[in-house]
Write an enzyme that holds these catalytic residues in place. Structure first.
Site, PDB file in Angstrom:
ATOM      1  CB  SER A   1      -0.872   0.008   1.259  1.00  0.00           C
ATOM      2  OG  SER A   1      -1.523   1.252   1.447  1.00  0.00           O
TER       3      SER A   1
ATOM      4  CE1 TYR B   1      -3.634  -1.870   5.657  1.00  0.00           C
ATOM      5  CE2 TYR B   1      -3.380   0.412   4.964  1.00  0.00           C
ATOM      6  CZ  TYR B   1      -3.541  -0.920   4.651  1.00  0.00           C
ATOM      7  OH  TYR B   1      -3.604  -1.316   3.332  1.00  0.00           O
TER       8      TYR B   1
END
Length: 245
Positions: free
Chosen positions: A134, A147
């Protein structure tokens, strides 16, 4: 496991979103795709469309990973896509169980699958590991430490392989997507209405956009290694900077 002499591609988290789109795109590109996810019934539907194979897989469970790998005797491509996020709390209010889930799914899950399939990728003579991280693996933002921390760790695992496997017949590609409209935000926020607002006023990437990029990387000549690909919507400059109309 290879049908009609098609090279075998393994896709984790293949029941929806980027994983499902990648399975379909790889099938169209000539791969025999093995789809793995906990929601195996969804994988079975996709497998029927592309003449692939659907198997149950929970990347957080060692025995599940072992059984999954044992059912796939050969593979040329591994797409580590399983992952996700939970919560948007600041560090002071972080939920330890959410953090543990993110690390187990994104980091340990990638480790388990990579270890399980390295022997098969080596044996193929032309293997390839694609890990979907990501833009959260490249930056940080408020209320996202769980995250971003997990994605940074997953990325370090993947990038370390580039050197450790140097000289072996295995390519290594990291895909770093920005905002993609899938079930991701709904899982993270636990609310469909809140998830929809994440994408209001801008045009996010689609799962197909990311899948197309993965297939492009996987179908380059064997001597070409696309180390890292960052893709974001035109309306997004960074993890927190976005243009909303």
């Amino acid at each position: 496991m290879t049908a009609n002499d098609r090279p075998t591609a393994v896709v984790t988290g293949a029941s929806s979103g980027i994983g499902a789109a990648t399975a379909r795109a790889l099938g169209a590109a000539g791969f025999h795709v093995v789809l793995g996810a906990r929601r195996v019934e969804r994988c079975e539907e996709i497998a029927k469309e592309i003449d692939g194979t659907a198997l149950t897989l929970d990347v957080t469970d060692r025995e599940s990973v072992r059984a999954f790998a044992d059912a796939v005797p050969e593979a040329k491509l591994l797409v580590n896509n399983a992952g996700g996020a939970k919560g948007l709390e600041p560090v002071a209010d972080a939920d330890e169980d959410d953090w543990r889930w993110m690390w187990e799914t994104n980091v340990a899950g990638t480790l388990r699958l990579t270890q399980a399939f390295l022997p098969r990728l080596r044996a193929s003579g032309d293997g390839h590991i694609v890990t979907v991280t990501s833009i959260a693996a490249l930056d940080f933002y408020d209320n996202g430490a769980g995250y971003t921390g997990a994605k940074h760790a997953q990325a370090m695992l993947h990038r370390t392989l580039r050197g450790e496997l140097l000289g072996e017949p295995i390519r290594i590609t990291e895909i770093c997507p920005g905002m993609v409209e899938t079930e991701f935000s709904e899982v993270r926020l636990g609310d469909a209405e809140k998830a929809a607002k994440v994408y209001e006023g801008l045009t996010p990437l689609t799962a197909d956009d990311v899948a197309d990029t993965i297939v492009f990387a996987a179908t380059r000549p064997s001597h070409v290694n696309l180390d890292q690909i960052v893709l974001k919507p035109r309306d997004q400059a960074s993890g927190t900077r976005r243009h909303r109309r």
